[in-house]
Scaffold this motif. Structure first.
Motif, PDB file in Angstrom:
ATOM      1  N   UNK B  99     -61.100 -52.175  -4.204  1.00 34.43           N
ATOM      2  CA  UNK B  99     -60.623 -51.386  -5.345  1.00 34.43           C
ATOM      3  C   UNK B  99     -61.252 -49.996  -5.335  1.00 34.43           C
ATOM      4  N   UNK B 100     -62.571 -49.950  -5.077  1.00 39.45           N
ATOM      5  CA  UNK B 100     -63.253 -48.658  -5.092  1.00 39.45           C
ATOM      6  C   UNK B 100     -62.777 -47.786  -3.942  1.00 39.45           C
ATOM      7  N   UNK B 101     -62.721 -48.367  -2.741  1.00 42.76           N
ATOM      8  CA  UNK B 101     -62.330 -47.561  -1.586  1.00 42.76           C
ATOM      9  C   UNK B 101     -60.915 -47.032  -1.753  1.00 42.76           C
ATOM     10  N   UNK B 102     -59.992 -47.917  -2.148  1.00 43.36           N
ATOM     11  CA  UNK B 102     -58.596 -47.476  -2.303  1.00 43.36           C
ATOM     12  C   UNK B 102     -58.485 -46.456  -3.418  1.00 43.36           C
ATOM     13  N   UNK B 103     -59.228 -46.682  -4.505  1.00 46.22           N
ATOM     14  CA  UNK B 103     -59.183 -45.737  -5.615  1.00 46.22           C
ATOM     15  C   UNK B 103     -59.653 -44.362  -5.181  1.00 46.22           C
ATOM     16  N   UNK B 104     -60.720 -44.328  -4.396  1.00 40.44           N
ATOM     17  CA  UNK B 104     -61.242 -43.031  -3.944  1.00 40.44           C
ATOM     18  C   UNK B 104     -60.255 -42.343  -3.022  1.00 40.44           C
ATOM     19  N   UNK B 105     -59.655 -43.135  -2.086  1.00 44.64           N
ATOM     20  CA  UNK B 105     -58.686 -42.529  -1.163  1.00 44.64           C
ATOM     21  C   UNK B 105     -57.514 -41.956  -1.955  1.00 44.64           C
ATOM     22  N   UNK B 106     -57.044 -42.736  -2.926  1.00 43.43           N
ATOM     23  CA  UNK B 106     -55.911 -42.259  -3.729  1.00 43.43           C
ATOM     24  C   UNK B 106     -56.262 -41.035  -4.549  1.00 43.43           C
ATOM     25  N   UNK B 107     -57.555 -40.866  -4.861  1.00 44.79           N
ATOM     26  CA  UNK B 107     -57.951 -39.732  -5.701  1.00 44.79           C
ATOM     27  C   UNK B 107     -58.105 -38.456  -4.898  1.00 44.79           C
ATOM     28  N   UNK B 108     -58.169 -38.573  -3.555  1.00 46.58           N
ATOM     29  CA  UNK B 108     -58.422 -37.373  -2.749  1.00 46.58           C
ATOM     30  C   UNK B 108     -57.397 -36.263  -3.015  1.00 46.58           C
ATOM     31  N   UNK B 109     -56.086 -36.552  -2.986  1.00 43.90           N
ATOM     32  CA  UNK B 109     -55.134 -35.457  -3.255  1.00 43.90           C
ATOM     33  C   UNK B 109     -55.315 -34.845  -4.637  1.00 43.90           C
ATOM     34  N   UNK B 110     -55.659 -35.672  -5.617  1.00 44.61           N
ATOM     35  CA  UNK B 110     -55.860 -35.126  -6.963  1.00 44.61           C
ATOM     36  C   UNK B 110     -57.021 -34.144  -6.976  1.00 44.61           C
ATOM     37  N   UNK B 111     -58.113 -34.541  -6.275  1.00 41.50           N
ATOM     38  CA  UNK B 111     -59.267 -33.645  -6.225  1.00 41.50           C
ATOM     39  C   UNK B 111     -58.886 -32.361  -5.504  1.00 41.50           C
ATOM     40  N   UNK B 112     -58.120 -32.512  -4.418  1.00 40.10           N
ATOM     41  CA  UNK B 112     -57.724 -31.336  -3.655  1.00 40.10           C
ATOM     42  C   UNK B 112     -56.892 -30.387  -4.504  1.00 40.10           C
TER      43      UNK B 112
END
Lengths: 481, 439
Positions: B99-112
């Motif tokens: 959950x954490x890993x997928x959540x972080x990966x999914x958040x990358x574009x938002x952070x970008x």
């Protein structure tokens, strides 16, 4: 609504007879009545919850689960009790109920046969993924096709839409929702026949139910929003009773110009709102001044000339209006720079404002004011062309001339505005295609204020509220046009 | 009032929640890396689902669930016992790690794109999913769950109960965090949180449960199929939220019409609305009632638009009562035509009645309006004097409890200089004033 034409009655009756013939085999001994009854109760409940408000997607997942769980003849029966018990607002009620019951029967029957032909029932109970998608999509396609065919038929017979256009655009609108609902129905059927049984299957319905409910809320909120915009315009009409219907006609003329200039649809919509709201700042001008008879003093004219700024002040908080806000502020600017409030010239003036300025002047000339008669359209256009380049943008004037050549101008339609008509129009969510439009699960509107063609008619001003007092007298308007 | 602890406690609790979530996440990731991933196919499929859900995220995480698909996928992974009939073996820590890993990966574009990852939202997700997994996986992996329920409807009911518990837990956590952050009473906040779950919350839970069950029956094919309805729900909520925002803006601009027309002073409607909302919360109102209160307060002076000559200063509270009522009725008539909920029109209509004949919302608007008019009239010492006069008028016009709620709201607003006071004029008023002066 007027009573349905005889050929529409005939059409519905024929379809109903066909439907009865389809479900007749279900009365044999092999039907699982308990499953059928449970699904029928669910469908009726869903229909009741969804249709309580305005037109929203019909509750298809249960129906499609029925297609995947039951034999074709019985699948159609799922919708019958719900449709016959449902509340129907508009007349003729009996015919509408019959139609609502018939349509799903025929669609489910066709879908069921498509599903069985590809060996769907065995694939779903195994379950044999991904093969089961094939019969399921065949069923969904059949379902959507039959719905579309029947809907087009009702448009043809009841709404007298020409045969060439009756079916146009119906399938793309109805297919996506049916496909999504079909997948949910498929999962429901798979879970239903799994060891976890019906309780697990019912869970699939919850997100569907929630989304249907939210869509209904969305429609309600959207029509409330439209009513509020209309109320803004009517509030201006209450103060300045000369210009009754003016705002709405300026909206229409702005749309004509924008279309002629080849603007994208959402920009055209914004220009409609720019036209409708361009004088909203008059709310800020004292009523006594707006209704004053006789010539205005320089001081009074200056106060009236503040209305674009007042209007901008009011609408600038409304995000979706976009460039319409600039049009409200600058619609009294002139190309040569002698307008107000800022004295912008040429291309400094936002394009939307140049459009609205032309539309505004055109309607002011062609509508009857109590101090003078309306000018004929050609005379008004000649006057606009004379002022093009100095006061107006020649591009916009040219576009209006071309658009009017093509479409004509009917200032009489909305010039009068019969008393009280504005109030009637407030709650309406109209735009439904009679009997047929309701059957489509399609969700076509866009966020914000949707762009149906009928919108303009429903926005018709003319509110004669009890709030206003005193009759409007004649007053030569000396504010610059 | 209790200004001091109210400032310190939220920081402490928020930090504690984040620290717990961070520790859990790090521990889970470390342990999973150390031991390797069980059933990598299933883990990958759910990971992709959660990442996609996070990618489709919308909103900041305040209020409703911003990434329903991600949440449903995470819950489903916590509750998956078998896949297409074969038992799976992942434990609690692996669930959290995925959950954490997928959540972080999914958040990358938002952070970008500059929309930072919402930390509270991620922390809440980790804690809730951890709770669900902790309740389910040990029970299941030891075989005791299936021994008790078998693979029948009872199993589905157990899963559903677990999810309901999880949702409750989540609501309590969210309400507690909102309570210490804002200082509003906990009860109504929890009620609002629970009522907020009547929206997309059940859809998320149901999808989570049904995904877990459908994966057990049909394998991983169930995931994309079941995502679609939830995405549809999310879309519906998005549209609804968008049209609501637009609608609020329109109502606010309708309210400003009275200011621009010179009927009322700049910012009056907004101030009364903010004050009414705060008082409503103080009196335990929630959700829809607060909405009614806000709209009614924004439009309470709209009746003055129908007057041919404006009331001086818009100070209706000083007018004779019959005149006040007449203006209120005119306002109600205008509001009815705007298509707003009928409850709003009722409040506007009855705002000039004696409080015993009014609904609570109308009492609040009446008191807030009177306060704003009086406090402005009397210069720097206005506020206290106005409150005193309101207290003296509690025999007939103002309800004592409402006046006391107002006093508490004002006291709290003064106690926290950093926060925007409910009575403070919004800065956008300045330009309206300039335009009005020229008129």
């Amino acid at each position: 609504m007027s009573p349905a034409p005889p050929r529409a009655r005939g059409y519905v009756l024929c379809a109903a007879l066909g439907g009865a013939a389809c479900v007749a085999p279900a009365l044999g001994p092999h039907t699982r009545w308990s499953v059928l009854a449970l699904l029928a109760v669910l469908y009726a409940g869903g229909e009741h919850a969804v249709r309580r408000d305005v037109a929203a997607p019909t509750f298809f997942p249960v129906l499609l689960a029925g297609v995947f769980l039951l034999p074709p003849a019985a699948a159609g029966l799922v919708a019958v009790p719900g449709a016959l018990c449902a509340r129907v607002e508009r007349r003729p009620r009996g015919l509408r109920r019959l139609w609502r019951a018939t349509q799903p029967v025929l669609a489910a029957w066709a879908a069921g046969h498509a599903y069985a032909a590809l060996d769907g029932p065995a694939a779903a109970s195994a379950p044999d993924f991904p093969y089961v998608f094939l019969p399921a999509s065949a069923a969904v396609l059949a379902f959507a096709l039959v719905l579309t065919a029947l809907d087009g038929g009702i448009l043809l017979t009841a709404e007298r839409v020409p045969a060439r256009t009756a079916w146009r655009g119906l399938l793309p609108r109805s297919f996506p929702p049916v496909a999504v609902h079909g997948l949910a129905g498929l999962m429901m059927a798979v879970l239903w026949s799994s060891p976890y049984g019906p309780p697990a299957a019912l869970l699939v319905l919850l997100p569907m139910g929630v989304s249907c409910w939210v869509f209904a809320q969305y429609h309600r909120e959207r029509s409330a929003h439209r009513a509020t915009i209309r109320a803004l315009v009517q509030a201006v009409d209450l103060k300045d009773r000369y210009t009754r219907g003016h705002s709405e006609r300026v909206g229409r003329a702005s749309v004509l110009i924008a279309r002629e200039l080849g603007m994208a649809d959402d920009r055209v919509e914004l220009l409609r709102f720019a036209g409708i709201l361009h004088d909203v700042g008059k709310l800020g001008v004292p009523t006594r001044l707006l209704r004053k008879e006789g010539p205005l003093t320089a001081e009074e004219r200056r106060v009236i000339e503040l209305h674009p700024e007042y209007g901008h002040e009011m609408v600038r908080g409304i995000g979706f209006l976009g460039e319409a806000r600039a049009a409200v502020l600058h619609h009294h600017e002139r190309i040569d720079g002698s307008g107000y409030p800022y004295g912008l010239s040429g291309a400094q003036i936002p394009e939307a404002a140049r459009v609205v300025a032309v539309a505004d002047a055109f309607d002011a000339m062609t509508s009857t004011r109590s101090y003078r008669r309306a000018r004929p359209v050609p005379a008004a256009l000649a006057e606009l062309e004379r002022c093009a380049g100095a006061q107006f943008d020649a591009t916009m004037v040219g576009a209006l001339v071309r658009a009017l050549e093509r479409h004509g101008w009917d200032s009489e339609v909305t010039a009068g505005g019969e008393p009280g008509s504005g109030v009637d129009g407030l709650g309406g969510e109209g735009g439904n295609a009679g009997l047929g439009g309701e059957g489509l699960g399609g969700e076509a509107g866009s966020v914000g204020l949707g762009g149906e063609g009928v919108e303009g008619e429903r926005l018709r001003g003319g509110g004669e509220g009890g709030a206003a007092s005193g009759a409007a007298g004649g007053r030569p308007r000396s504010a610059r046009r | 009032m209790t200004a001091r602890p109210a400032v310190r406690l939220p920081a402490a609790l928020t930090a504690a929640v984040r620290a717990a979530a961070a520790l859990l996440a790090l521990g889970a990731l470390g342990a999973t890396l150390w031991r390797g991933v069980e059933d990598p196919g299933i883990a990958l499929a759910f990971g992709v689902l959660i990442a996609v859900g996070e990618l489709a995220r919308w909103g900041s995480g305040k209020g409703r669930e911003p990434a329903p698909l991600g949440a449903a996928g995470a819950l489903a992974y916590a509750l998956v016992g078998e896949c297409a009939g074969r038992p799976s073996h992942h434990g609690v820590l692996q669930v959290l790690a995925v959950v954490v890993a997928a959540g972080l990966i999914g958040a990358v574009p938002h952070v970008a794109l500059g929309r930072g990852p919402c930390l509270d939202h991620i922390a809440r997700r980790v804690l809730t999913v951890g709770f669900a997994a902790l309740c389910f996986q040990p029970l299941y992996n030891s075989g005791r769950l299936t021994a008790a329920t078998g693979h029948g409807p009872a199993y589905a009911v157990v899963i559903l109960t677990l999810l309901a518990l999880t949702a409750l837990c989540d609501a309590v956590l969210a309400a507690a965090m909102a309570h210490v952050r804002s200082g509003w009473p906990f009860g109504p906040l929890l009620r609002e949180e629970l009522r907020g779950m009547s929206g997309i919350g059940p859809a998320v839970c149901a999808t989570g449960a049904v995904m877990a069950l459908a994966v057990a029956v049909a394998g991983l094919w169930a995931l994309p199929v079941l995502s679609l309805p939830l995405l549809l729900t999310q879309l519906a909520f998005r549209r609804y939220a968008a049209v609501r925002t637009t609608y609020r803006q329109t109502i606010a601009s309708l309210a400003r019409a009275t200011e621009i027309a010179g009927c009322t002073p700049t910012g009056h409607a907004r101030r009364v609305a903010d004050l009414s909302r705060a008082m409503g919360r103080e009196l335990g109102l929630a959700g829809p009632d607060l909405g009614v209160l806000e709209y009614a307060a924004l439009m309470h002076d709209i009746g003055q638009l129908s007057l041919v000559d404006p009331v001086p200063e818009g100070a209706t509270a000083a007018l004779p009562e019959a005149e006040q009522r007449r203006i209120a009725l005119l306002g109600g008539a205008v509001v009815r035509r705007t298509g707003v909920a009928a409850a709003v029109a009722v409040v506007v209509e009855r705002q000039a009645d004696p409080y015993r004949e009014q609904p609570l919302t109308a009492r609040i608007v009446r008191t807030a309006n009177a306060y704003d008019e009086m406090a402005r009239a009397e210069g720097p010492h206005g506020p206290l004097g106005a409150l005193e006069r309101l207290r003296l008028a509690t025999g007939r016009d103002h309800q004592p409890e409402v006046v006391e709620a107002l006093a508490r709201v004002l006291a709290r607003a003064r106690g926290r200089p950093g926060e925007r006071r409910p009575g403070a004029a919004p800065d956008r008023g300045a330009r309206t004033g300039r335009a009005a002066e020229r008129g």
